[in-house]
Design an enzyme around this catalytic site. Structure first.
Site, short mmCIF file in Angstrom:
data_model
loop_
_atom_site.label_atom_id
_atom_site.label_comp_id
_atom_site.label_asym_id
_atom_site.label_seq_id
_atom_site.Cartn_x
_atom_site.Cartn_y
_atom_site.Cartn_z
N LYS A 118 0.87 -1.17 0.00
CA LYS A 118 0.00 0.00 0.00
C LYS A 118 0.91 1.22 0.00
O LYS A 118 1.79 1.36 0.86
CB LYS A 118 -0.91 0.01 1.22
CG LYS A 118 -2.08 0.99 1.14
CD LYS A 118 -3.06 0.72 2.28
CE LYS A 118 -4.30 1.59 2.16
NZ LYS A 118 -5.29 1.29 3.25
N GLY A 131 -1.27 7.39 -5.75
CA GLY A 131 -0.68 6.08 -5.51
C GLY A 131 0.14 5.98 -4.24
O GLY A 131 0.87 5.00 -4.05
N ASP A 258 -14.89 -4.63 -1.98
CA ASP A 258 -13.48 -4.79 -2.30
C ASP A 258 -12.62 -4.86 -1.05
O ASP A 258 -11.39 -5.02 -1.15
CB ASP A 258 -12.99 -3.66 -3.22
CG ASP A 258 -13.22 -2.28 -2.62
OD1 ASP A 258 -14.38 -1.98 -2.27
OD2 ASP A 258 -12.26 -1.50 -2.49
#
Length: 479
Positions: A118, A131, A258
C-alpha cells in the site's frame, strides 16, 4: 519471468506465486515508484519468521520492501484487478490503485500467504490519485492489525513500514504530510470485488477460473466446480470474522465489497475505531453519514456483501445451493458470536442455552453502564470467569459491578468454568487496566512522531500489544 537470484533467505522461505499463473486478465504487471528515501520504521520479525524472511538484514529488507526488487522465485508485482460496491454504489473504476501483489509464499502450516503493498506508487487503476500512503495511515494500520491479532481476530499482519520522504497533500490530514509504503502479510487478496469484475463483464469463463483458483488454493477439500460449497466456506469464514470484530469492539469503517476477501481475514484498515463503550450506532468513518457501517450494523453489511458474491456465482452455478449457503450466515454468526464472547471472557462452553445467556447478560451489562464502563476493561476484569471476582471487584472499576444486571451477569458467568486458568498468571493481569486502542491514544502516538520524530511511544505500544497477545493467548482459536 520469476526472479531466481540468490539471497540470504532460509529454508522456511517457499515461494509459490499462484496468482500470476492466472494471466494478464486478472491484473497488470507494474513497478514500484522510486522514492526519495527509504527509512525502515517497522519490521514484523515474528511474522517474517513464519515465511522465512527473518534472516534479511535491514538493508536487504529495504531492497525488497522499500525499493521492491522482487524476492527470489517471484514474478514482477501485479496490480490486481477488481470492482466493488462502495457504500452500496457499484464502482467499476477501481482496482489496486496504490498497491500491488508483491509476492506469494507458503508458511510453516503450508498456507499460501500474500505480500501486498500500500503506497507503492501509481498503477493503471490509480485514476486521479497519487498512488501514495501517508505515514500516519501506515502507522494506524500497524496498530489496528496488532490490536486485532492480540484479541484473536483473523487479520493480516503489517510486515513492514518504510518512510519514503515525500510530502503528500491530503484533505483529511494536516498537509503536507509524510509518506510511506507498507507491506501486509495476508492469507488472500482475492476480494468479493474480484468476482464482481468478471461478472460485470459477463465473463463466465473468468468466473470459472477464479472459482477454481480460490477453491484449489484456499478450500482444496471441495470438489472442482463446487460453487455452492465455496460460497458456504466463505459465508462461514465471514461470520466468524464479523463475530470476532464485534467481540473485540472493533468497527472496520469501510465494509465495501473490495475490502472483504474469500478467506475471511480482516485487512485494509482505513478509518477504523475501537469502541470506547457500548454504542451500537458508533461509526468509524467521518463520511459514513447514514451509519451504514456502524458497529452494530456490521453483520448486516457483511451479509449484504455476501449476497453480491452469490449473485456473481449465480452466473456459473444453480441458485438453490447458493441460497442455502447464504441462509447459513445468520445461524453461523450467532454461533460464532457466542464462541467469541466466551473466548474474550476466558471461559469454556457449557451448552448453547448457558452460552447464549452469558452473551446476553454481558451485552446487557455493557448497555446499562454506558459510558461509565469501557468495552475492553470489562473483558479484562472478568477474564477467567468468576475466579477473577476478587481481582475485578477490588480493581479500578469494582464499584460499577453491582445491581440486578450485574447479578445476572455474575450468575451467568458462574455457570462457566475457566478456560486455561493458568493464563491469569501472566503479569498483564496484575495491571489495573488492559491495553486499549482508543482514538486519543492513536493521535498521541502520531503527535510524538509528527512533532519530534519520536517513535519510541509507538514501539512501546506495539511491544505491549505483543505482550497482551501472549497473555490472552487466543492464537489457537484465531485462525
Amino acid at each position: 519471468m520469476a526472479h531466481l537470484r540468490a539471497m540470504p533467505v532460509n529454508n522456511a522461505y517457499r515461494p509459490d506465486p499462484r496468482f500470476a499463473q492466472l494471466g494478464a486478465e486478472y491484473g497488470e504487471t507494474v513497478g514500484s515508484a522510486e522514492f526519495p528515501q527509504t527509512v525502515l520504521r517497522l519490521r514484523h520479525d515474528r511474522a517474517a519468521v513464519e515465511v522465512g524472511l527473518d534472516t534479511l538484514s535491514d538493508e536487504e529488507w529495504l531492497t525488497h520492501f522499500g525499493r521492491f526488487e522482487p524476492l527470489p522465485g517471484q514474478p514482477e508485482p501485479i496490480a490486481m484487478a477488481y470492482h466493488g460496491h462502495q457504500f452500496r454504489v457499484y464502482n467499476p473504476q477501481i482496482g489496486d490503485g496504490r498497491g500491488f501483489l508483491a509476492a506469494q509464499l507458503r508458511d510453516g502450516a503450508d498456507r499460501l500467504l500474500d505480500l501486498g503493498t500500500k503506497g507503492s506508487g501509481l498503477t493503471p487503476y490509480s485514476r486521479h490519485a497519487d498512488g501514495r500512503l501517508t505515514l500516519k495511515g501506515g502507522m494506524r494500520e500497524a496498530l489496528a492489525a496488532a490490536m486485532l491479532e492480540s484479541l484473536g481476530v483473523p487479520t493480516c499482519r503489517i510486515l513492514s513500514l518504510v518512510e519514503t520522504g515525500e510530502e503528500l497533500e491530503r484533505g483529511d490530514e494536516p498537509s503536507p504530510t509524510r509518506s510511506a509504503v507498507m507491506v501486509r502479510l495476508s492469507h488472500s487478496h482475492i476480494r468479493f470485488g474480484t468476482f464482481q469484475r468478471a461478472a460485470y463483464h459477463g465473463r463466465r469463463d473468468q468466473l470459472g477460473v477464479l472459482l477454481e483458483h480460490a477453491r484449489s488454493t484456499y478450500y482444496p477439500h471441495l470438489a472442482e466446480g463446487d460453487a455452492a460449497g465455496f460460497l458456504h466456506e466463505v459465508v462461514q469464514a465471514q461470520a466468524k470474522l464479523c463475530a470476532r470484530w464485534v467481540a473485540a469492539g472493533f468497527v472496520h469503517g469501510v465494509l465495501n465489497t473490495d475490502n472483504l476477501n474469500v478467506t475471511g481475514e480482516s485487512f485494509d484498515y482505513g478509518p477504523w475505531r475501537f469502541l470506547p463503550h457500548y454504542e451500537p450506532g458508533f461509526t468509524a468513518a467521518y463520511f459514513d453519514h447514514d451509519g451504514l457501517y456502524a458497529f452494530a450494523r456490521q453483520p448486516e453489511a457483511v451479509f449484504w456483501n455476501l449476497t453480491q458474491l452469490a449473485g456473481c456465482l449465480k452466473l456459473i452455478a444453480e441458485p438453490e445451493g447458493l441460497v442455502a449457503a447464504l441462509n447459513g450466515f445468520g445461524p453461523a454468526y450467532i454461533r460464532e458470536l457466542r464462541a467469541a464472547f466466551l473466548m474474550r471472557l476466558g471461559v469454556k462452553s457449557v451448552g448453547e442455552a448457558a452460552d447464549q445467556r452469558l452473551l446476553d447478560c454481558t451485552l446487557a451489562l455493557l448497555r446499562e453502564k454506558g459510558e461509565a464502563l469501557r468495552w475492553e476493561p470489562l473483558f479484562f476484569d472478568w477474564f477467567g470467569g468468576f475466579s477473577s471476582a476478587a481481582r475485578a471487584l477490588g480493581g479500578a472499576r469494582g464499584k460499577l459491578y453491582q445491581g440486578e444486571t450485574f447479578d445476572a451477569f455474575r450468575y451467568a458467568l458462574m455457570e462457566h468454568e475457566p478456560d486455561r486458568f493458568e493464563r491469569l498468571e501472566h503479569p498483564m493481569f496484575r495491571k489495573a487496566d488492559p491495553e486499549e486502542m482508543l482514538i486519543d491514544e492513536v493521535e498521541a502516538l502520531w503527535d510524538a512522531i509528527a512533532d519530534t520524530d519520536d517513535w519510541q511511544p509507538l514501539y512501546d505500544k506495539l511491544a505491549r500489544l505483543e505482550a497482551a497477545r501472549e497473555a490472552w493467548d487466543f492464537a489457537t482459536v484465531a485462525q
